[in-house]
Write an enzyme that holds these catalytic residues in place. Structure first.
Site, short mmCIF file in Angstrom:
data_model
loop_
_atom_site.label_atom_id
_atom_site.label_comp_id
_atom_site.label_asym_id
_atom_site.label_seq_id
_atom_site.Cartn_x
_atom_site.Cartn_y
_atom_site.Cartn_z
N CYS A 112 0.82 -1.23 0.00
CA CYS A 112 0.00 0.00 0.00
C CYS A 112 0.84 1.27 0.00
O CYS A 112 0.31 2.36 -0.20
CB CYS A 112 -0.97 0.01 1.17
SG CYS A 112 -2.22 -1.27 1.03
N HIS A 254 -3.20 7.53 3.17
CA HIS A 254 -3.60 6.24 2.62
C HIS A 254 -4.94 5.87 3.25
O HIS A 254 -5.10 5.92 4.47
CB HIS A 254 -2.53 5.19 2.95
CG HIS A 254 -2.97 3.80 2.61
ND1 HIS A 254 -3.48 3.46 1.38
CD2 HIS A 254 -3.02 2.67 3.36
CE1 HIS A 254 -3.79 2.18 1.37
NE2 HIS A 254 -3.53 1.68 2.56
N ASN A 284 -10.25 0.57 0.69
CA ASN A 284 -8.79 0.64 0.62
C ASN A 284 -8.36 0.11 -0.75
O ASN A 284 -8.46 -1.08 -1.02
CB ASN A 284 -8.20 -0.21 1.76
CG ASN A 284 -6.69 -0.25 1.75
OD1 ASN A 284 -6.04 0.18 0.80
ND2 ASN A 284 -6.11 -0.78 2.82
#
Ligand code: UT7
Length: 333
Positions: A112, A254, A284
């Site tokens: 990520c 994020h 996400n």
């Protein structure tokens, strides 16, 4: 350094199919109430079977080039954990499909945090004079590696792609990337992993029944690390820029979990309102999360030209990173 990498284009693409929390609750032991209250997520986009990461990356890349008013670039970097295939990289295919001829093209894998690692790599190519323009794409199809029975990961992740164009410019320009802070801690590598399918546990016909090809995450532990590392990295980047924490006008975090974003804001003593929220509609999206959140914030008016901005991410590896810039007059396509 008198040569900087400057953000000059932004493009995004989400697969059309939307999966709501209620859709998930119809097949798993979960509920809209649980997912919303524990994560802030309301729905996510999911690729159709047969749709691969390069398909999403090409769409986002094309839009970023249009946003930058460019037909070509010197290099393409794709940040992803879900490449079309283990070999070769996805970026050369994306470059070819964008009609970019024989430009440099390679993947970056930092889960990520991949988009920020890819930005740092592009920054280096530009600083060294190896490239004048770079297309950086974050794209992931996590639905291809999630365990259909795992309610904790299926509730969080969605598919998507976001891309920026960086061009050589001057450090004082809006959009010039400031210090990039990157870090890793491989002692936590088992907190987020796909156990099988790599060289540690290759999938072979004789052992395929024992293989685990799915994404596994120790959510609680990852949560704690994410808060600490994103806040530390952001503070480090801010200090290197010569700003105070309170100078941050917009924090592009994020988008993993709204509670993580709130905890980072509280830890840095920043108002939560400075953290634009996109995950309620997309979940996400892994390597695509930062550019997708940037584009959504520009569209909603939360991110405006000249604003002092920090982008920070955390992911498997473990990895983390942060970067500062003043938002340029760039509009997402
Ligand atoms: O993107 C890069 C890094 N990733 C992250 O930053 C994600 C970080 N972690 C998280 O966001 C959270 O840990 C999760 C959202 C994954 C899980 O939330 P949590 O509040 O940490 O829950 P938990 O894992 O501690 O689980 C608590 C309970 C468990 O049930 P038991 O064992 O107490 O009976 C889980 O099975 O919640 C259960 N649970 C669910 N229940 C309903 C987990 N997922 C769900 C679900 N629906 N979707």
């Amino acid at each position: 350094m008198d040569r900087a990498a400057v953000l000059s284009g932004l493009g995004t693409w989400l697969p059309p199919r939307v999966v709501t929390n209620d859709d998930l609750a119809s097949e798993l032991d979960t509920s809209d109430e649980w997912i919303r209250s524990r994560t802030g997520i309301g729905r996510r986009h999911v690729a159709e079977p047969g749709m691969a990461t390069s398909d999403l990356a090409v769409e986002a890349g094309r839009r970023a080039l249009k946003s930058a008013s460019l037909d070509t670039v010197d290099a393409v970097i794709v940040a992803t954990t879900t490449p079309d295939r283990p070999c070769p990289g996805t970026a050369p295919l994306v470059a070819a499909q964008l009609g970019l001829d024989t430009v440099a093209a390679f993947d970056v894998g930092a889960v990520c945090t991949g988009f920020l690692y890819a930005l740092a790599t592009a920054n280096g190519l530009i600083a060294a004079g190896t490239a004048h323009t770079v297309l950086v794409i974050g794209a992931d199809v996590y639905s291809s590696i999630l365990d259909p029975q795992d309610r904790s990961t299926r509730a969080i992740f969605g598919d998507g792609a976001g891309a920026v164009v960086l061009r050589a410019g001057a450090p004082h320009e809006a959009g010039a990337l400031g210090p990039l802070v990157l870090g890793s801690d491989g002692t936590g590598s088992e907190l987020i992993m796909v156990p099988s399918g790599g060289s540690r546990d290759p999938v072979r016909a004789a052992t395929v029944q024992q293989a685990d090809p799915y994404f596994r995450m120790a959510g609680k532990s990852v949560f704690r690390h994410a808060v600490e590392r994103m806040a530390e990295a952001a503070l480090d980047a801010v200090a290197q820029t010569g700003w105070e924490a309170g100078d941050i006008e917009v924090f592009i975090a994020h988008q993993a979990n709204l509670r993580i974003m709130h905890a980072v804001a509280d830890r840095m003593q920043l108002p939560r309102s400075r953290f634009p929220v996109h995950l309620d509609r997309v979940g996400n999206t892994a390597a695509a999360s930062i550019p997708l959140a940037m584009a959504d914030a520009v569209t909603s008016g939360a991110l405006r030209p000249g604003q002092r901005t920090v982008a920070a991410a955390f992911g498997g590896g473990l990895t983390w990173g942060a970067c500062t810039f003043r938002w340029p007059d760039v509009h997402p396509v």
